[in-house]
Design a protein around this motif. Structure first.
Motif, mmCIF file in Angstrom:
data_model
loop_
_atom_site.group_PDB
_atom_site.id
_atom_site.type_symbol
_atom_site.label_atom_id
_atom_site.label_comp_id
_atom_site.label_asym_id
_atom_site.label_seq_id
_atom_site.Cartn_x
_atom_site.Cartn_y
_atom_site.Cartn_z
ATOM 1 N N TRP A 220 12.333 -2.844 14.133
ATOM 2 C CA TRP A 220 12.295 -2.510 12.704
ATOM 3 C C TRP A 220 12.404 -3.773 11.853
ATOM 4 N N TRP A 221 13.280 -4.685 12.249
ATOM 5 C CA TRP A 221 13.484 -5.891 11.446
ATOM 6 C C TRP A 221 12.247 -6.787 11.460
ATOM 7 N N LEU A 222 11.596 -6.871 12.599
ATOM 8 C CA LEU A 222 10.354 -7.641 12.672
ATOM 9 C C LEU A 222 9.266 -6.995 11.823
ATOM 10 N N GLN A 223 9.220 -5.671 11.851
ATOM 11 C CA GLN A 223 8.232 -4.985 11.021
ATOM 12 C C GLN A 223 8.555 -5.178 9.540
ATOM 13 N N ARG A 224 9.831 -5.141 9.199
ATOM 14 C CA ARG A 224 10.259 -5.373 7.813
ATOM 15 C C ARG A 224 9.760 -6.719 7.307
ATOM 16 N N SER A 225 9.737 -7.712 8.179
ATOM 17 C CA SER A 225 9.287 -9.044 7.770
ATOM 18 C C SER A 225 7.794 -9.070 7.454
ATOM 19 N N ARG A 226 7.071 -7.986 7.794
ATOM 20 C CA ARG A 226 5.640 -7.898 7.494
ATOM 21 C C ARG A 226 5.382 -7.108 6.207
ATOM 22 N N ILE A 227 6.437 -6.702 5.516
ATOM 23 C CA ILE A 227 6.284 -6.012 4.233
ATOM 24 C C ILE A 227 6.330 -7.063 3.118
ATOM 25 N N ASN A 240 2.133 -3.218 3.334
ATOM 26 C CA ASN A 240 2.485 -3.213 4.746
ATOM 27 C C ASN A 240 1.425 -3.993 5.519
ATOM 28 N N GLU A 241 1.775 -5.195 5.940
ATOM 29 C CA GLU A 241 0.842 -6.043 6.667
ATOM 30 C C GLU A 241 0.959 -5.878 8.182
ATOM 31 N N VAL A 276 13.972 2.232 -3.931
ATOM 32 C CA VAL A 276 12.791 3.083 -3.833
ATOM 33 C C VAL A 276 12.497 3.340 -2.358
ATOM 34 N N PRO A 277 12.497 4.597 -1.904
ATOM 35 C CA PRO A 277 12.137 4.878 -0.507
ATOM 36 C C PRO A 277 10.697 4.442 -0.232
ATOM 37 N N LEU A 278 10.488 3.884 0.939
ATOM 38 C CA LEU A 278 9.154 3.417 1.312
ATOM 39 C C LEU A 278 8.677 4.123 2.569
ATOM 40 N N CYS A 279 7.480 4.605 2.530
ATOM 41 C CA CYS A 279 6.787 5.116 3.706
ATOM 42 C C CYS A 279 5.362 4.581 3.617
ATOM 43 N N LEU A 280 5.099 3.534 4.367
ATOM 44 C CA LEU A 280 3.821 2.836 4.255
ATOM 45 C C LEU A 280 3.079 2.851 5.585
ATOM 46 N N GLY A 281 1.838 3.262 5.543
ATOM 47 C CA GLY A 281 1.003 3.199 6.727
ATOM 48 C C GLY A 281 0.502 1.785 6.956
ATOM 49 N N PRO A 282 -0.093 1.519 8.112
ATOM 50 C CA PRO A 282 -0.621 0.181 8.395
ATOM 51 C C PRO A 282 -1.610 -0.261 7.319
ATOM 52 N N GLY A 283 -1.365 -1.423 6.718
ATOM 53 C CA GLY A 283 -2.256 -1.953 5.699
ATOM 54 C C GLY A 283 -2.155 -1.284 4.340
ATOM 55 N N GLU A 284 -1.231 -0.317 4.178
ATOM 56 C CA GLU A 284 -1.158 0.426 2.917
ATOM 57 C C GLU A 284 -0.561 -0.421 1.793
ATOM 58 N N HIS A 285 -1.086 -0.226 0.602
ATOM 59 C CA HIS A 285 -0.664 -0.917 -0.619
ATOM 60 C C HIS A 285 -0.175 0.156 -1.578
#
Length: 298
Positions: A220-227, A240-241, A276-285
């Protein structure tokens, strides 16, 4: 659970067992089958041997490890680079065995340490806020007496409480030998189980605590670093990169809003403020602020 998988005949801190020993290997496989996480207890800081230990661990257990801790906390400047190169996504070695729980890295949060060869963070997360049994009972110090059972319980509870108060991470490092026969340490209680129970119960008493495996936190933390957060013409967008779905929240520092209006906007309250709650798909803006131009908080 971490197990030693030596690849050399001799180490500075010689292991007392080998993962290949039938009873040990059977226990490791049983733990993995039951849903527990298992990984290598790395022997020595030598970079050229770390990959070999990770590979041998995977071959013996049939499980590809995602993280580790080094035996006796042995580390060099390039050890984390070697762990990342071996495919590990987390380490939990950066803390000090001393007379009390402390913050060697100055944080209760996971973080990505810098590479020793390039000016950028490693693709690996350090889980550094470790509450270890020997520190809780104060058996590593040559001066002074070990803590009593009551003192150790209080110390363990306080260490976990400090992490909870800061919305941070607490990792328990508790050796299986501590459940019996610990009077080998002069003046120490023979059974350290009550202090372990006190630390766990302190975490269980708190709401909104994620009781996760280390590899889950690291992912999760690694994925967070891609936001990425982007400011454009007064609006804030989250991007979400990564290549996976992301669930989390973006804290809005310094935002003052009435609870009723916050609920209408869909905000959640955290110890750090409104988020703000976030639910982002791959590549979503997605624009996360302002959420509603008609709101009184626009």
């Amino acid at each position: 659970f971490y197990f030693m998988a030596p690849t050399r005949e001799r180490y500075e801190q010689q292991p007392s067992y080998d993962l290949a020993d039938p009873p040990v290997l059977a226990a490791a496989r049983k733990l993995a089958e039951a849903g527990w996480e298992i990984g290598p207890h790395i022997l020595g800081p030598d970079s050229d041997d770390i990959a070999a230990q990770v590979q041998r661990f995977a071959q013996l257990t049939g499980t590809q490890p995602r993280g580790c801790r080094s035996h006796y906390l042995a580390h060099r400047y390039d050890t984390l680079d070697a762990k990342a190169a071996a495919g590990l996504i987390y380490d939990s070695t950066w803390y000090a065995e001393q007379d009390r729980h402390a913050y060697l890295c100055g944080t209760v949060f996971p973080f990505r340490p810098p590479s020793s060869t390039a000016p950028e963070p490693l693709p690996l997360v350090e889980l550094c806020n470790v509450v270890e049994d020997g520190i809780v009972f104060r058996v590593y110090m040559r001066d002074g007496e070990p803590r009593s059972l009551e003192e150790a319980e209080s110390h363990a509870e306080e260490a976990v409480s400090q992490a909870l108060q800061r919305c941070g991470l607490a990792v328990l490092n508790w050796h299986q030998r501590t459940f019996w026969g610990m009077d080998a340490y002069s003046g120490s209680p023979p059974n350290w189980t009550p202090a372990f129970r006190a630390a766990v119960q302190r975490a269980q008493e708190s709401e909104n605590v994620w009781h996760a495996l280390p590899k889950e936190i690291a992912r999760w933390w690694l994925q967070r670093s891609r936001i990425r957060l982007q400011l454009h013409e007064g609006a804030i967008a989250a991007i979400n990169e990564s290549e996976a779905q992301f669930y989390g929240a973006a804290a809005l520092a310094g935002l003052f809003v009435q609870p009723k209006a916050a609920r209408e906007l869909g905000l959640v309250q955290t110890p750090a403020g409104w988020a703000v709650p976030l639910c982002l798909g791959p590549g979503e803006h997605k624009t996360i602020w302002p959420l509603n131009h008609d709101s009184p908080n626009d």
